[in-house]
Design a protein around this motif. Sequence first.
Motif, PDB file in Angstrom:
ATOM      1  N   LEU A 136      18.065   8.265 -20.859  1.00  0.00           N
ATOM      2  CA  LEU A 136      19.357   8.030 -20.215  1.00  0.00           C
ATOM      3  C   LEU A 136      19.219   7.740 -18.725  1.00  0.00           C
ATOM      4  N   ALA A 137      18.020   7.871 -18.185  1.00  0.00           N
ATOM      5  CA  ALA A 137      17.797   7.703 -16.750  1.00  0.00           C
ATOM      6  C   ALA A 137      17.544   6.235 -16.413  1.00  0.00           C
ATOM      7  N   ARG A 138      18.536   5.399 -16.638  1.00  0.00           N
ATOM      8  CA  ARG A 138      18.427   3.995 -16.276  1.00  0.00           C
ATOM      9  C   ARG A 138      18.515   3.879 -14.755  1.00  0.00           C
ATOM     10  N   PRO A 139      17.783   2.941 -14.150  1.00  0.00           N
ATOM     11  CA  PRO A 139      17.765   2.838 -12.681  1.00  0.00           C
ATOM     12  C   PRO A 139      19.150   2.720 -12.050  1.00  0.00           C
ATOM     13  N   GLY A 140      20.031   1.926 -12.640  1.00  0.00           N
ATOM     14  CA  GLY A 140      21.380   1.786 -12.082  1.00  0.00           C
ATOM     15  C   GLY A 140      22.154   3.089 -12.113  1.00  0.00           C
ATOM     16  N   ARG A 141      22.023   3.809 -13.209  1.00  0.00           N
ATOM     17  CA  ARG A 141      22.719   5.087 -13.361  1.00  0.00           C
ATOM     18  C   ARG A 141      22.169   6.117 -12.373  1.00  0.00           C
ATOM     19  N   VAL A 142      20.861   6.147 -12.224  1.00  0.00           N
ATOM     20  CA  VAL A 142      20.232   7.093 -11.291  1.00  0.00           C
ATOM     21  C   VAL A 142      20.650   6.770  -9.859  1.00  0.00           C
ATOM     22  N   MET A 143      20.674   5.501  -9.502  1.00  0.00           N
ATOM     23  CA  MET A 143      21.062   5.110  -8.142  1.00  0.00           C
ATOM     24  C   MET A 143      22.532   5.432  -7.868  1.00  0.00           C
ATOM     25  N   ALA A 144      23.393   5.233  -8.855  1.00  0.00           N
ATOM     26  CA  ALA A 144      24.809   5.563  -8.678  1.00  0.00           C
ATOM     27  C   ALA A 144      24.985   7.066  -8.484  1.00  0.00           C
ATOM     28  N   LEU A 145      24.264   7.859  -9.261  1.00  0.00           N
ATOM     29  CA  LEU A 145      24.333   9.307  -9.104  1.00  0.00           C
ATOM     30  C   LEU A 145      23.785   9.733  -7.747  1.00  0.00           C
ATOM     31  N   ALA A 146      22.672   9.152  -7.337  1.00  0.00           N
ATOM     32  CA  ALA A 146      22.089   9.480  -6.034  1.00  0.00           C
ATOM     33  C   ALA A 146      23.054   9.130  -4.903  1.00  0.00           C
ATOM     34  N   ALA A 147      23.703   7.974  -5.004  1.00  0.00           N
ATOM     35  CA  ALA A 147      24.664   7.570  -3.971  1.00  0.00           C
ATOM     36  C   ALA A 147      25.862   8.521  -3.936  1.00  0.00           C
ATOM     37  N   ALA A 148      26.335   8.931  -5.102  1.00  0.00           N
ATOM     38  CA  ALA A 148      27.468   9.863  -5.150  1.00  0.00           C
ATOM     39  C   ALA A 148      27.088  11.211  -4.543  1.00  0.00           C
ATOM     40  N   MET A 149      25.912  11.703  -4.881  1.00  0.00           N
ATOM     41  CA  MET A 149      25.470  12.990  -4.328  1.00  0.00           C
ATOM     42  C   MET A 149      25.266  12.905  -2.825  1.00  0.00           C
ATOM     43  N   ALA A 150      24.642  11.830  -2.359  1.00  0.00           N
ATOM     44  CA  ALA A 150      24.418  11.662  -0.924  1.00  0.00           C
ATOM     45  C   ALA A 150      25.746  11.515  -0.190  1.00  0.00           C
ATOM     46  N   GLY A 151      26.659  10.748  -0.774  1.00  0.00           N
ATOM     47  CA  GLY A 151      27.974  10.591  -0.160  1.00  0.00           C
ATOM     48  C   GLY A 151      28.712  11.910  -0.047  1.00  0.00           C
ATOM     49  N   PHE A 152      28.688  12.692  -1.116  1.00  0.00           N
ATOM     50  CA  PHE A 152      29.331  14.003  -1.077  1.00  0.00           C
ATOM     51  C   PHE A 152      28.721  14.861   0.013  1.00  0.00           C
ATOM     52  N   SER A 153      27.401  14.911   0.057  1.00  0.00           N
ATOM     53  CA  SER A 153      26.725  15.769   1.023  1.00  0.00           C
ATOM     54  C   SER A 153      27.061  15.379   2.455  1.00  0.00           C
ATOM     55  N   VAL A 154      27.037  14.096   2.747  1.00  0.00           N
ATOM     56  CA  VAL A 154      27.344  13.641   4.107  1.00  0.00           C
ATOM     57  C   VAL A 154      28.805  13.927   4.449  1.00  0.00           C
ATOM     58  N   LEU A 155      29.717  13.555   3.551  1.00  0.00           N
ATOM     59  CA  LEU A 155      31.134  13.764   3.838  1.00  0.00           C
ATOM     60  C   LEU A 155      31.486  15.242   3.971  1.00  0.00           C
ATOM     61  N   TYR A 156      30.895  16.077   3.133  1.00  0.00           N
ATOM     62  CA  TYR A 156      31.190  17.513   3.205  1.00  0.00           C
ATOM     63  C   TYR A 156      30.626  18.115   4.484  1.00  0.00           C
ATOM     64  N   THR A 157      29.423  17.712   4.877  1.00  0.00           N
ATOM     65  CA  THR A 157      28.835  18.236   6.108  1.00  0.00           C
ATOM     66  C   THR A 157      29.643  17.799   7.326  1.00  0.00           C
ATOM     67  N   VAL A 158      30.077  16.547   7.340  1.00  0.00           N
ATOM     68  CA  VAL A 158      30.922  16.072   8.436  1.00  0.00           C
ATOM     69  C   VAL A 158      32.259  16.818   8.418  1.00  0.00           C
ATOM     70  N   GLY A 159      32.787  17.075   7.233  1.00  0.00           N
ATOM     71  CA  GLY A 159      34.032  17.842   7.127  1.00  0.00           C
ATOM     72  C   GLY A 159      33.900  19.242   7.688  1.00  0.00           C
ATOM     73  N   ILE A 160      32.782  19.890   7.438  1.00  0.00           N
ATOM     74  CA  ILE A 160      32.548  21.223   8.001  1.00  0.00           C
ATOM     75  C   ILE A 160      32.455  21.132   9.519  1.00  0.00           C
ATOM     76  N   GLN A 161      31.834  20.060  10.016  1.00  0.00           N
ATOM     77  CA  GLN A 161      31.659  19.893  11.457  1.00  0.00           C
ATOM     78  C   GLN A 161      33.003  19.789  12.180  1.00  0.00           C
ATOM     79  N   PHE A 162      33.966  19.094  11.580  1.00  0.00           N
ATOM     80  CA  PHE A 162      35.231  18.836  12.268  1.00  0.00           C
ATOM     81  C   PHE A 162      36.397  19.686  11.769  1.00  0.00           C
ATOM     82  N   SER A 163      36.139  20.681  10.948  1.00  0.00           N
ATOM     83  CA  SER A 163      37.200  21.579  10.499  1.00  0.00           C
ATOM     84  C   SER A 163      36.690  23.018  10.574  1.00  0.00           C
ATOM     85  N   HIS A 164      37.515  23.925  10.149  1.00  0.00           N
ATOM     86  CA  HIS A 164      37.111  25.331  10.088  1.00  0.00           C
ATOM     87  C   HIS A 164      36.329  25.549   8.793  1.00  0.00           C
ATOM     88  N   PRO A 165      35.268  26.364   8.808  1.00  0.00           N
ATOM     89  CA  PRO A 165      34.491  26.604   7.586  1.00  0.00           C
ATOM     90  C   PRO A 165      35.316  27.137   6.417  1.00  0.00           C
TER      91      PRO A 165
END
Length: 159
Positions: A72-101
């Motif tokens: 099930l680990a097709r390259p497109g699927r893996v890249m989409a999952l990696a992008a979603a995880m990276a996007g979440f991590s960046v957005l959540y970290t930036v959200g913590i930076q500019f809001s209250h924990p």
Amino acid sequence: AQSQALAQRRKSLLAGGSLMLIVLFWGSMVPLTAVLLQTFDAYFLAALRYVIGLPFLWLLVLLRREPGDWRLARPGRVMALAAAMAGFSVLYTVGIQFSHPVTASVILTCGPIVASTLPSTGSCGGRPAAKAVDSPAGSTKAVAILPRSTASRPAARVG
């Protein structure tokens, strides 16, 4: 019989101890990130989470994999999952930076509620896992989480 009871007790202690560690790690993530953001860049911290975690996760995959796990680990699927995880991590970290924990923690815990309102993807046999229900006033919505056996029945009015 005694050895089975002892083995079961060890498994229970391991499970309980593991879950307590998860609670400790998960609960300390937001306050620790807020402290680290006073010194480090949000993008660096977001990337660091995966750089630190990747070797451990890869080791688990190597130790636990069975033949056929990778079909099930097709390259497109893996890249989409990696992008979603990276996007979440960046957005959540930036959200913590500019809001209250605490605000960031509350928003993160709302994830399952939001996910339950999304249309079913067929993972529950094509039935929705939750239904949005009109309140008596008609101006607000409530989410009723439904067990598998009642997911296809209409939800009752909240009131």
